[in-house]
Design a protein around this motif. Structure first.
Motif, mmCIF file in Angstrom:
data_model
loop_
_atom_site.group_PDB
_atom_site.id
_atom_site.type_symbol
_atom_site.label_atom_id
_atom_site.label_comp_id
_atom_site.label_asym_id
_atom_site.label_seq_id
_atom_site.Cartn_x
_atom_site.Cartn_y
_atom_site.Cartn_z
ATOM 1 N N LEU A 1 0.837 -1.200 0.000
ATOM 2 C CA LEU A 1 0.000 0.000 0.000
ATOM 3 C C LEU A 1 0.877 1.258 0.000
ATOM 4 O O LEU A 1 0.604 2.206 -0.730
ATOM 5 C CB LEU A 1 -0.939 -0.015 1.216
ATOM 6 C CG LEU A 1 -1.782 1.242 1.445
ATOM 7 C CD1 LEU A 1 -2.644 1.565 0.226
ATOM 8 C CD2 LEU A 1 -2.666 1.074 2.682
ATOM 9 N N TYR B 1 -8.151 4.005 -0.633
ATOM 10 C CA TYR B 1 -7.066 3.210 -0.037
ATOM 11 C C TYR B 1 -7.217 3.169 1.483
ATOM 12 O O TYR B 1 -7.135 2.122 2.115
ATOM 13 C CB TYR B 1 -5.706 3.845 -0.370
ATOM 14 C CG TYR B 1 -5.132 3.558 -1.743
ATOM 15 C CD1 TYR B 1 -5.093 2.257 -2.252
ATOM 16 C CD2 TYR B 1 -4.576 4.585 -2.511
ATOM 17 C CE1 TYR B 1 -4.524 2.011 -3.509
ATOM 18 C CE2 TYR B 1 -4.015 4.336 -3.758
ATOM 19 C CZ TYR B 1 -3.996 3.044 -4.254
ATOM 20 O OH TYR B 1 -3.427 2.802 -5.477
ATOM 21 N N TYR C 1 -8.853 -5.297 -1.025
ATOM 22 C CA TYR C 1 -7.997 -5.983 -0.053
ATOM 23 C C TYR C 1 -8.565 -7.387 0.153
ATOM 24 O O TYR C 1 -9.769 -7.533 0.372
ATOM 25 C CB TYR C 1 -7.993 -5.226 1.270
ATOM 26 C CG TYR C 1 -7.443 -3.822 1.167
ATOM 27 C CD1 TYR C 1 -6.111 -3.559 1.482
ATOM 28 C CD2 TYR C 1 -8.247 -2.764 0.742
ATOM 29 C CE1 TYR C 1 -5.598 -2.272 1.380
ATOM 30 C CE2 TYR C 1 -7.746 -1.481 0.637
ATOM 31 C CZ TYR C 1 -6.419 -1.234 0.956
ATOM 32 O OH TYR C 1 -5.910 0.047 0.858
#
Lengths: 777, 180
Positions: A403, A430, A627
């Protein structure tokens, strides 16, 4: 007054400069803090009852008096020449109305300009003959009675065979290359990118041929009344179908009506008229009876398109701190004997990250299969698998959080266009996704292994268009009882379009949802609307509905002013509140909406509205991050996706209920793409081994992980007057890449050939074990 | 070329569909699905694959879920056939249908009649299934749009609510009379 303006529209990775007719005043977007009654509220579908009771009518369900059923005889060879065809026995069978083939066929060309029945067939399933008969049984019996002699010809089923030096011709007399030089994009230089790099990673990927598998197979039903033809067509583009039918039959557009009320899935594969549509139309004209042609499941796999498989090579260069110096991506695809489909594989590499040196190239060759078709985020799914897989490998090599690597290369402006974004919420996506997933605690969860199961986590991100644009129109009618009819020339392919259009109309008109009826999927009542591709439907059509509703209200307020004795008052002094028209300076002066319409008698307010242009000098895009947690069995090779968090930025979410469904759908499709789905062609015969829903493995209910959806949900007020962008495609883009990255995290071996089946996973583990043994010798 | 597969011509067959006795004159090779859709105008059950691989044609025969595309109509004489058209009664939806609407348990909707019938049948056999039991029982119903998470939610919710609502709507005995 309408004027002509230039506007930028992004469609499936390509930017078009369109000249469009603009006819509306600028409508300010609904802002961030506007109190909304319908928009933004979870809203069950307005056509839910029809869907759950079986009353919804799909093209398959059209049954008309005297209707004939059409069926095709199809090539059993990937490449052959037809040397003899005899249909006399079929024609003599009672119940058969007509038989067409290369010896006797109507004078029509298919939409790519070739005759429908020809001597040379270039793929399994190519049309050889057509029968129209009393019912499906008779039609099938007749097909079995047609005698055909074939001279089989050499064939090539995949890219490497087709592009080898001694390759057989896929199409006699044509080069097997469709694009040998490749679709090239370059900024900066590869050399500079390599020179500046502290670290370089290079990987090869293969991605599978994926079948759309619409549950309602492709089909059309056609009926003539005089010179008017009605075409029921399971399509993502009613207006595209109308123009293609008119063109192929050489009849005026106004004689063609296309209806697609309910559509059983499209995913990019159902666009304009097809060979079966034209055959149905011509047979119906010839026989004077309606004709329906519906593909069976096997035909759906053979001739209704697919996402092309890719062979890809990716090279990334970066500084020690993770700053990208180079993105290089090359892809080779086969798109069928006559080409087709979207394969903008380099799209994500151009725009997902800030990087001065980028080079992408996509080469395309023919193969002896039917044509590829756009498939939900065409090119971007394939390209993201390789790009985001390589980013994961780079993060691993740099010992960086994947990330953090992405955030280190975050692009505030569009890297390929240099323009600012109308709004970009990827950073927020994010963060929100990572927080929901528990990304910062991931190491702990990854350690807890049980027996042969290894757990791992991974992530990937996504860019896509979805901003839509003009032209798109709507018509609103206000009826005497105070209800409204809204007609929009789009179609609801299952995304909930009809519902969001109803929400927006009710919001703007100040009416309850139940007082607004929205009609889509019919070219007769509606002005032009775009095809449902490129995630453009909502962002193109809801602003048109807002515009039409405002025009209707303007007319209504004029009448209300007269009824209130305020003819001289400026229109801006009136507002619509809770179904009443209120005079601002003196709120005592108000009149209910339906009292105004009731006094109109049979006069009907009819208002038209149009989608305005896109903002100048702005890139309009959608973004997201996924994710994933997986469990991998190192003994059986099984990959079990356990949990996936999908965070998306699409501007304003008009209907959180159906938006969440879109994300579920994209993720589930990507799960199949990443782990089970794969078209297999037998290299010895050139025939498909997987043309059904048993051997081509789509996900079923037991395969589905826990999926959590989060939206950034900040209105993109610069993009359009509703502040919303498309969501049909974004959620399928990053999930397969994220799954592959999680598998690497679990077992320490990167599987770069998708889908990650047990066989491929075990082979990769074995190879890694062998290499490490050799390495220690 | 000899074609023996055409078989014998049409014969009369008596079917009990949604509580009504219907006589159809059909070839023995006909599937139940083609008879429901083409002869009886019951187009709720869909033809998704014709090979028992997708579940869009799911019906209930003598209380058990069945693929109508793999069932010969002649084998259904003397048996009770229930289709999606019998699940609701006039305006009155079955709790499963209400839950599908509330939880958005569909997208394109083509598989939905089959999903609803499979769920109704599951709840008749097992009124309070676990999530794993729902997933297992409905694994034969493909949804290409991927509405699965919401379908599971809808079926579990219908199961929770089901006892509080009219339990008779899904029974085989209510086919006539009440709905007017």
């Amino acid at each position: 007054m309408p004027t002509i303006r230039k506007t930028q529209v992004e469609f499936e990775g390509r930017i078009e400069e369109r000249e469009v007719i603009v006819e509306e005043e600028h409508i300010e977007s609904w802002g961030h803090d506007v109190e909304m009654r319908w928009v933004g509220k979870p809203t069950p579908r307005v056509d839910g009852i029809a869907r759950v009771t079986g009353k919804a009518v799909y093209t398959h369900d059209i049954q008309l008096p005297g209707m004939l059923i059409g069926r095709f005889l199809r090539s059993p060879f990937p490449h052959a020449r037809i040397t003899r065809i005899d249909s006399s026995a079929a024609e003599a069978l009672p119940g058969v109305s007509l038989v067409w083939h290369k010896g006797k066929q109507p004078a029509v060309r298919s939409l790519d300009g070739r005759a429908i029945f020809v001597d040379e067939v270039n793929y399994e399933g190519a049309e050889v003959a057509f029968v129209a008969a009393r019912d499906e049984r008779v039609a099938e019996d007749a097909l079995a009675l047609i005698e055909v002699d074939y001279e089989p010809l050499p064939f090539a089923s995949d890219f490497h065979t087709a592009t080898a030096a001694d390759a057989p011709s896929v199409v006699l007399g044509e080069d097997n290359w469709i694009d040998r030089e490749g679709d090239l994009y370059e900024r900066g230089s590869v050399e500079a990118g390599l020179t500046d790099a502290d670290v370089v990673v290079e990987l090869e990927f293969t991605t599978p041929v994926a079948a759309h598998c619409c549950l309602e197979t492709h089909g059309s039903a056609v009926a003539w009344e005089g010179d008017l033809v009605t075409v029921w067509h399971s399509t993502q583009s009613i207006f595209g179908t109308r123009s293609s039918v008119a063109e192929a039959l050489e009849i005026p557009m106004d004689r063609v009506r296309v209806i697609s009320d309910y559509i059983g899935g499209g995913f990019g594969s159902k666009w304009g008229a097809e060979a079966f549509t034209l055959m149905a139309a011509l047979a119906a004209r010839e026989t004077g009876r309606p004709v329906k042609v519906v593909l069976n499941r096997e035909e759906e796999h053979l001739v209704a398109g697919y996402r092309p498989g890719t062979y890809q090579r990716v090279r990334l260069g970066a500084k020690q701190d993770g700053t990208l110096t180079l993105i290089e991506q090359e892809a080779d695809v086969t798109t069928g004997a006559f080409g087709g489909g979207g394969h903008v594989v380099g799209g994500p590499a151009k725009d997902l990250y800030l990087c001065p040196n980028v080079r992408t190239r996509v080469r395309a060759a023919r193969a002896n299969t039917d044509g590829a078709r756009a498939f939900r985020a065409p090119g971007y799914v394939e390209g993201t698998v390789a790009l985001e897989g390589a980013m994961d490998a780079l993060a691993h090599k740099l010992r960086m959080d994947p990330l953090a690597l992405r955030l280190a290369n975050y692009a505030e402006k569009s890297p390929s266009r240099g323009q600012s974004y109308s709004y970009k919420g990827l950073r927020r996506a994010y963060e929100m996704g990572a927080e929901r997933f528990g990304w910062s605690d991931r190491t702990a969860s990854a350690q807890s292994d049980e027996g042969p199961w290894r757990r791992g986590v991974g992530m990937a991100s996504q860019i896509w268009g979805g901003g839509g644009g003009p032209p798109a129109n709507a018509i609103v009618k206000l009826l005497p009882d105070g209800t409204a009819e809204v007609a929009v020339g789009v179609q609801d392919i299952g995304t909930g379009t009809k519902t969001v259009l109803t929400q927006v109309a009710a919001e703007e008109l100040g009416l309850p949802l139940s007082a607004v009826r929205c009609v889509v999927g019919d070219t007769l009542p509606a002005p032009f609307g775009p095809g449902s591709g490129g995630s453009v439907t909502l962002a193109s059509s809801t602003p048109a509905v807002r515009s039409a509703c405002r025009e209707a209200l303007r007319q209504l307020i004029e009448l209300a002013a007269i009824m209130l004795g305020l003819e001289e008052a400026p229109a801006g002094d009136f507002t619509v509140e809770e179904g009443e028209i209120v005079y601002g300076p003196d709120p005592e002066k108000r009149i209910p909406f339906n009292q105004v319409t009731a006094k109109m008698g049979n006069y009907m307010i009819v208002a038209k509205g149009a989608r305005g242009p896109n903002p100048e000098d702005r890139a309009v895009n959608t973004f997201g991050a996924h994710y994933v947690q997986v469990a991998v069995n190192v003994e059986t090779g099984q990959v079990r996706v356990e949990r996936l968090v999908a965070a998306h930025d699409i501007g304003r979410v008009v209907n959180p209920l159906t938006a969440e469904s879109q994300v579920f759908g994209g993720v589930v499709m990507a799960l199949g793409y990443g782990t089970t789905e794969e078209r297999v062609i037998d290299p010895d015969t050139g025939l498909q081994l997987t043309p059904n829903l048993e051997e081509y493995k789509v996900p079923v209910m037991v395969d589905i992980p826990e999926i959590e959806v989060v939206f950034v949900d900040v209105p993109d007020v610069e993009a359009n007057s509703v502040g919303s962008k498309g969501l049909g495609e974004p959620p399928i883009i990053p999930a397969a890449a994220a799954i592959a990255n999680a598998v690497f995290d679990a077992v320490g071996v990167r599987v770069t050939d998708l889908p990650i089946t047990p066989k491929r996973l075990l082979a990769a583990l074995r190879q890694a074990a062998t290499e490490s043994k050799e390495g220690t010798r | 070329m000899a074609i023996s597969f055409r078989g014998p011509g049409p014969i009369p067959i008596d079917l009990n569909v949604n509580g009504e006795e219907r006589t159809v004159f059909i070839e023995p090779r006909r599937t139940l699905l083609s008879v429901l859709r083409e002869e009886l105008g019951l187009t709720g059950a869909k033809h998704g694959c014709g090979r028992g691989q997708c579940g869009a044609c799911t019906v209930i025969i003598d209380g058990e879920t069945a693929y109508a595309c793999l069932t010969l109509a002649v084998d259904c004489e003397g048996r009770s056939i229930r289709t999606i058209e019998s699940v609701s009664h006039g305006e009155q939806l079955h709790p499963v249908q209400e839950a599908f609407i509330e939880h958005d348990g569909y997208q394109c909707g083509f598989c939905t009649p089959g999903q609803v019938v499979a769920a109704v049948s599951l709840l008749e056999h097992n009124p309070s299934p676990t999530e794993a039991e729902v997933r297992e029982a409905m694994a034969g119903n493909v949804c290409r749009c991927g509405a699965y998470p919401n379908i599971v939610t809808a079926v579990l919710d219908a199961a929770r609510q089901g006892t509080g609502r009219d339990p008779g709507v899904s029974g085989a005995t209510v086919a006539s009379g009440e709905e007017g």
